[in-house]
Design a protein around this motif. Structure first.
Motif, PDB file in Angstrom:
ATOM      1  N   LEU A  78      12.977 -63.854  48.658  1.00  0.00           N
ATOM      2  CA  LEU A  78      11.897 -63.483  47.724  1.00  0.00           C
ATOM      3  C   LEU A  78      12.197 -63.802  46.255  1.00  0.00           C
ATOM      4  N   PRO A  79      13.394 -63.455  45.734  1.00  0.00           N
ATOM      5  CA  PRO A  79      13.641 -63.800  44.322  1.00  0.00           C
ATOM      6  C   PRO A  79      13.581 -65.306  44.054  1.00  0.00           C
ATOM      7  N   ALA A 110       9.940 -66.313  44.043  1.00  0.00           N
ATOM      8  CA  ALA A 110       9.289 -65.853  42.809  1.00  0.00           C
ATOM      9  C   ALA A 110       9.605 -66.787  41.653  1.00  0.00           C
ATOM     10  N   ASP A 155       6.577 -69.140  40.641  1.00  0.00           N
ATOM     11  CA  ASP A 155       6.050 -68.252  39.602  1.00  0.00           C
ATOM     12  C   ASP A 155       5.166 -67.153  40.219  1.00  0.00           C
ATOM     13  N   LEU A 156       5.741 -66.444  41.183  1.00  0.00           N
ATOM     14  CA  LEU A 156       5.001 -65.381  41.881  1.00  0.00           C
ATOM     15  C   LEU A 156       5.239 -64.044  41.197  1.00  0.00           C
ATOM     16  N   GLY A 157       4.165 -63.303  40.955  1.00  0.00           N
ATOM     17  CA  GLY A 157       4.276 -61.940  40.442  1.00  0.00           C
ATOM     18  C   GLY A 157       4.583 -60.975  41.574  1.00  0.00           C
ATOM     19  N   ARG A 158       4.716 -59.685  41.244  1.00  0.00           N
ATOM     20  CA  ARG A 158       5.060 -58.684  42.255  1.00  0.00           C
ATOM     21  C   ARG A 158       4.016 -58.620  43.368  1.00  0.00           C
ATOM     22  N   LEU A 217       4.265 -61.609  45.644  1.00  0.00           N
ATOM     23  CA  LEU A 217       5.522 -61.509  46.389  1.00  0.00           C
ATOM     24  C   LEU A 217       5.392 -60.534  47.561  1.00  0.00           C
ATOM     25  N   ALA A 255       1.279 -70.341  45.067  1.00  0.00           N
ATOM     26  CA  ALA A 255       1.090 -69.100  45.823  1.00  0.00           C
ATOM     27  C   ALA A 255      -0.056 -69.204  46.825  1.00  0.00           C
ATOM     28  N   HIS A 277      18.400 -58.327  42.206  1.00  0.00           N
ATOM     29  CA  HIS A 277      17.924 -58.015  40.845  1.00  0.00           C
ATOM     30  C   HIS A 277      18.925 -57.164  40.067  1.00  0.00           C
ATOM     31  N   SER A 297       7.159 -51.777  47.563  1.00  0.00           N
ATOM     32  CA  SER A 297       6.962 -52.666  46.408  1.00  0.00           C
ATOM     33  C   SER A 297       6.374 -51.896  45.217  1.00  0.00           C
ATOM     34  N   THR A 301       7.771 -54.200  35.082  1.00  0.00           N
ATOM     35  CA  THR A 301       8.239 -55.577  34.881  1.00  0.00           C
ATOM     36  C   THR A 301       9.132 -55.632  33.652  1.00  0.00           C
TER      37      THR A 301
END
Length: 474
Positions: A43-44, A47, A51-54, A57, A108, A302, A423, A430
């Motif tokens: 996932l990271p 992202a 350029d995926l946001g939460r 994701l 996405a 993270h 999530s 953020t």
């Protein structure tokens, strides 16, 4: 469920190669289960690259499990109506093509569309594959074959996190999807020669497509509302409207199921206490386990700065603990009974969630997070077995097929809802704040504790039959 019939001479060749066919059917099912967990570690990287946001994701994980779970009962009906062989090969081809699209995704939109198509392919393939297993094997062999099928579930999840880490750190995240393509093509080349021919359809099937769309849309609206809560707050219209919409759609689904001639889900099954108990336990256990994979992967990368491969390696003992828990649970459920086994398993899960809930999120993951999640997963492994055996082993054998469909649906939807909530609680800010992970693990601990306290009242007394257990596992 298919009836026990002795294979005739025309299918003798297929019968002789039934164990080879089983191995390949299990390989196809393995890919489907693998795809539930393989993306978590990536996932990271996803992202960063796309350029995926939460929100996007979260949908990378949930779009697949939502379509897989929401359409699985329709897939089972299609297999009965059109032939299991035909539906399995169609599902496999769609899943393979969708995997290629996901790996090549430039943004996405393409990635999420591919994940939806993967879920639809899986919903066709999985029930058709189980139907073929029960057609190919008879008597004592059938129990062994379904046991092998059930074992694929635990190993698929375990290999998923390890393979996801290795591929993401090595050739890159697209290969978590590309790896399905040669496997899918090889299976499509060989399986048609090994599977029994479908009988000619005797009549045009009446399929409950409105029911399938309603239950999938309802769960989609529920997930959307849960994810929006992280951005807008729990009382904002953007959160409440989808949640109210989900309630309305579920009510619509119930109304359609009561009126249609061939309902997708026989709602009378939800008046059977063993089925309700087993399904709810399956929902909670899957929600917790898939949340562990999601939260652990995001926190390790993270907060602790681990790469994808080390993250995958760290999860291997957790996945193995789940398999060991399932093995112990299958023994305990017949000796101690499902009530004791479930209460103990959920209590262990709650205890395992306490260290990540109370200790600093920056504490050494090798001494805090890993042992804690392994302990929790050991307990959940036992709950998976008791949930299945309660739902199937405490109902009459002629209802086992219907009960299995209900439990499998709750299995997939549990993972979908679990990730959406995890999530929102963990990544609502953020960039993600370490305290968010503490909140999410506290919620997991409270959920498991509540399940442990209610299990003795929820699960009926009695011992399960030995015949039902494996049908609901996958």
């Amino acid at each position: 469920m298919p009836t026990d019939t002795v294979p005739d001479t025309a299918s003798a060749d297929v019968h002789a190669r039934r164990w080879t066919a089983l191995a390949l059917i299990c390989a196809a099912q393995f890919m489907l289960i693998l795809d539930v967990t393989v993306v978590n570690v990536a996932l990271p990287a996803l992202a960063a690259d796309l350029d995926l946001g939460r929100t996007a994701l979260t949908w990378v994980v949930t779009a697949y499990t939502l379509c897989f779970g929401g359409l699985m009962l329709l897939g089972g009906r299609l297999a009965d109506a059109l032939g299991a062989r035909r539906v399995l090969l169609t599902g496999l081809a769609l899943f393979t093509l969708a995997s290629l699209a996901c790996g090549l995704a430039p943004n996405a939109t393409v990635l999420l569309s591919g994940r939806v198509a993967q879920g639809i392919g899986a919903a066709l393939l999985s029930p058709a594959a189980l139907a073929l297993v029960t057609t190919l094997f008879h008597g004592p062999e059938r129990a062994r074959a379904i046991g092998a099928w059930a074992a694929v579930g635990g190993t698929g999840s375990a290999v998923g996190v390890l393979l996801g880490g290795a591929l993401t750190s090595g050739p890159g995240w697209p290969w978590i999807f590309h790896v399905n393509v040669p496997t899918g093509l090889a299976l499509l080349a060989v399986l048609p020669r090994l599977l029994p021919k479908d009988p000619a359809p005797t009549r045009t099937p009446h399929l409950d497509v409105p029911g399938a769309l309603l239950v999938t849309s309802a769960t989609g609206a529920l997930v959307y509302g849960l994810v929006r809560a992280g951005d807008s707050g729990w009382t904002a219209p953007a959160t409440l409207l989808p949640l109210l919409g989900a309630a309305a759609l579920y009510a619509g689904f119930a109304a359609v199921e009561r009126r249609t001639r061939t309902p997708l889900m026989d709602l009378r099954m939800l008046t059977r206490r063993p089925v309700v108990a087993g399904s709810l336990l399956m929902l909670v256990a899957t929600a917790l386990l898939i949340s562990f994979f999601f939260l652990g992967s995001m926190r390790l990368q993270h907060v602790h700065g681990l790469d994808a491969f080390r993250t995958g390696l760290l999860f291997l003992p957790i996945a193995l603990a789940t398999a060991i828990g399932a093995h112990l649970g299958s023994r305990l459920v017949t000796t101690a009974g499902p009530r004791a086994c479930t209460t103990g398993g959920m209590a262990l899960a709650a205890a395992g969630c306490l260290p990540p809930a109370f200790l600093s999120p920056t504490a050494d993951p090798w001494t805090t997070l890993l042992p804690a999640l392994a302990t929790a997963s050991l307990g959940l492994g036992a709950v998976f077995v008791t949930a299945t055996t309660t739902a199937l082993g405490l109902v009459p054998s002629h209802e086992a097929g219907l009960a299995s469909g209900v439990v499998n649906t709750f299995h997939e939807l549990g993972g979908t809802i679990g990730v959406a909530l995890a999530s929102t609680l963990a990544l609502g800010t953020t960039p993600p704040a370490p305290t968010g992970f503490t909140t999410a693990f506290t919620a997991c601990a409270l959920t498991a504790a509540a399940a442990a306290l209610t299990a003795p009242f929820l699960i009926p007394r009695g011992r399960p039959h030995t015949t039902g257990g494996a049908h609901g596992m996958h």
